[in-house]
Every structure is written in structure tokens, then in C-alpha cells.
Design an enzyme around this catalytic site. Structure first.
Site, PDB file in Angstrom:
ATOM      1  N   VAL A 259     -59.246  21.214  36.493  1.00  0.00           N
ATOM      2  CA  VAL A 259     -60.154  21.323  37.459  1.00  0.00           C
ATOM      3  C   VAL A 259     -60.710  19.737  37.759  1.00  0.00           C
ATOM      4  CG1 VAL A 259     -62.422  21.902  38.033  1.00  0.00           C
ATOM      5  CG2 VAL A 259     -60.927  23.566  37.010  1.00  0.00           C
TER       6      VAL A 259
ATOM      7  N   PRO B  62     -63.058  13.130  26.064  1.00  0.00           N
ATOM      8  CA  PRO B  62     -61.976  12.406  25.059  1.00  0.00           C
ATOM      9  C   PRO B  62     -60.638  12.517  25.257  1.00  0.00           C
ATOM     10  CG  PRO B  62     -63.710  14.138  24.151  1.00  0.00           C
ATOM     11  CD  PRO B  62     -63.686  14.189  25.593  1.00  0.00           C
TER      12      PRO B  62
ATOM     13  N   GLY C  62     -58.361  15.387  25.612  1.00  0.00           N
ATOM     14  CA  GLY C  62     -58.647  16.511  26.482  1.00  0.00           C
ATOM     15  C   GLY C  62     -58.257  16.273  27.977  1.00  0.00           C
TER      16      GLY C  62
ATOM     17  N   ASP D   1     -67.467  25.836  38.876  1.00  0.00           N
ATOM     18  CA  ASP D   1     -67.594  27.296  38.643  1.00  0.00           C
ATOM     19  C   ASP D   1     -69.045  28.028  38.288  1.00  0.00           C
ATOM     20  OD1 ASP D   1     -65.836  29.735  38.663  1.00  0.00           O
ATOM     21  OD2 ASP D   1     -65.745  29.916  36.506  1.00  0.00           O
TER      22      ASP D   1
END
Length: 249
Positions: free
Chosen positions: A33, A53, A56, A116
Site C-alpha cells: 500500500v 524498518p 519491512g 483503510d
């Protein structure tokens, strides 16, 4: 309609073309996303900082970091990251952390989008079709992003293939016209004349138009006439300037 005016339909969003060139945009998160959000704001020439991080980051975000397309902070979000920021985009799988960031943004009056979570968004991302300068956005106001994508694709399939190039040529013609007629009071006439060009010329003609054609066409701005592309390319285009039999304005 009541009284001849359009009725008010609440529940919508104000859809704008938000100019964020050189604005500072903070993206929190580095997954799929976030990758889409990053591309959207890079396309709008924003200055982007990604906080996440490194482990990620997905492949696309890592590519943009490694190629210097964005600034990168290798750690989790800290409140000080909001210093000197114009916009915040959060895309992390932590609802509590997202809400904390949203609250901090509200305290600092920073426009934010929490992925979201429609109630925690100052604005929504729609599904966008892009063809050069042309951008068409479809928004469901946070109700159905996938459906917005389906509608956008259906609209795009019905657009002429050369619409983006035609718009680029029209933009150049408008800029040249402003040099020919720069005065503020010329504004209404400029708008009307450009509208006539767009209405009477085909998209193919607009794409084919070169700068020489533009210069000849601008010669008809004074009398307010709009000849065809074929006529401005003839040996003596001025003979067509006032010939009403051709149906020109």
C-alpha cells in the site's frame, strides 16, 4: 431540480487536483500500500520521506529508497517525524499506532490519510487513469477501492488513444495565446476562442498541429475566427478568415 438549480447531494468529497510539487510528504510504512502511495506523490513531484524498518520494505519501496527517489529513515515512526511536514500517509498494519499518528496530525493540523480507515482520513486516494497531462480519478469515498479501479478501467477503454497528446498541444497553444493577448481583460475572449478551437478541430488535427500551424492559427485570434487545420496550411489562409460559408465562428 428545484427552482431550476441542481439539488444538494451530501455525503460526497470535494475532488481537487492538489498541487504538491516540492511539498514535504511523510510516508509511514513500506509495504504494498505504501508503494502505491509513494508513486502517487512522486508523480506529483512531492519531496517524499519514508519511515519504516528496512526489513519491512517491499521490493518496489526498496528500489525507490536505493535509487534515491525518496529519503529514508530506517526505524519505526516517532512524533518528531512530523516536524516540517505538509502531508502524512500512513500504511502500517497496526490500528492503534495508526490512530495515534492520526491524532498527532490533527493536533498539528497536518493533512493525513490513514490507509483503510476512512474515518481517519482528510482525503482519499482514488483510482487514476493517466495519459500525459490528462488525469481522471474515480472515487468511491472510501467505500470500494476495487470497484473504483473497475470503473476507471471501463472509462479508460472508451477514451481516444491520442487524447493525451492532443491535450499537450492545446496547452502549448494556450501558452502562446497568452503571449499574443496577455491583458487581463482579454481573458473571456481567450477562453471563448480556445473553446471554439477545441470544439471545431478533431483530436487527430490537434495532435498533428505543429508550432508553425499554431503561429498561423493565432493570426485568426484577433477577428475571432477559427479556420480548419487544412485551411491554415493552404497557400493563402487569410482568404478563409471571414468566409461564413464554412460555418466558422
Amino acid at each position: 431540480m428545484s427552482g431550476g438549480f441542481a439539488p444538494v447531494e451530501g455525503g460526497g468529497s470535494l475532488i481537487l487536483a492538489w498541487q504538491i510539487k516540492n511539498k514535504r510528504v511523510l510516508v509511514i510504512g513500506g509495504g504494498e500500500v505504501a508503494a502505491g502511495r509513494i508513486l502517487n506523490v512522486l508523480n506529483a513531484d512531492a519531496k517524499v520521506t519514508v519511515v519504516s524498518p528496512r526489513d519491512g520494505l517491499n521490493e518496489e519501496v526498496a528500489f525507490r529508497v536505493d535509487n534515491g527517489q525518496v529519503d529514508f529513515v530506517d526505524r519505526k515512526f516517532e512524533p518528531s517525524d512530523l516536524d516540517n511536514v505538509d502531508m502524512v500517509l500512513t500504511a502500517v498494519d497496526d490500528p492503534e499506532a495508526s490512530t495515534r499518528i492520526w491524532t498527532l496530525c490533527k493536533e498539528r493540523k497536518i493533512a493525513a490519510n490513514i490507509a483503510d480507515v476512512p474515518p481517519e482520513c482528510d482525503f482519499y486516494f482514488g483510482s487514476v487513469h493517466r495519459d500525459g497531462p490528462l488525469q481522471i480519478m474515480v472515487s468511491t469515498n472510501g467505500n470500494g477501492p476495487k470497484l473504483a479501479s473497475i470503473v476507471r478501467k471501463q472509462i479508460a477503454t472508451n477514451l481516444p488513444n491520442n487524447i493525451g497528446a492532443a491535450i499537450q498541444k492545446v496547452g502549448l497553444l494556450r501558452r502562446k495565446l497568452r503571449k499574443v493577448a496577455p491583458k487581463i481583460e482579454e481573458g473571456p475572449k481567450r477562453m471563448q476562442w480556445m473553446s471554439r478551437v477545441c470544439e471545431s478541430w478533431s483530436l487527430d488535427d490537434l495532435v498533428e498541429m505543429d508550432e508553425g500551424d499554431m503561429e498561423r492559427l493565432l493570426g485568426f485570434y484577433g477577428p475571432g475566427t477559427v479556420p480548419t487545420l487544412q485551411n491554415i496550411r493552404c497557400d493563402d489562409p487569410e482568404q478563409f478568415a471571414f468566409d461564413g460559408s464554412f460555418g466558422w465562428w
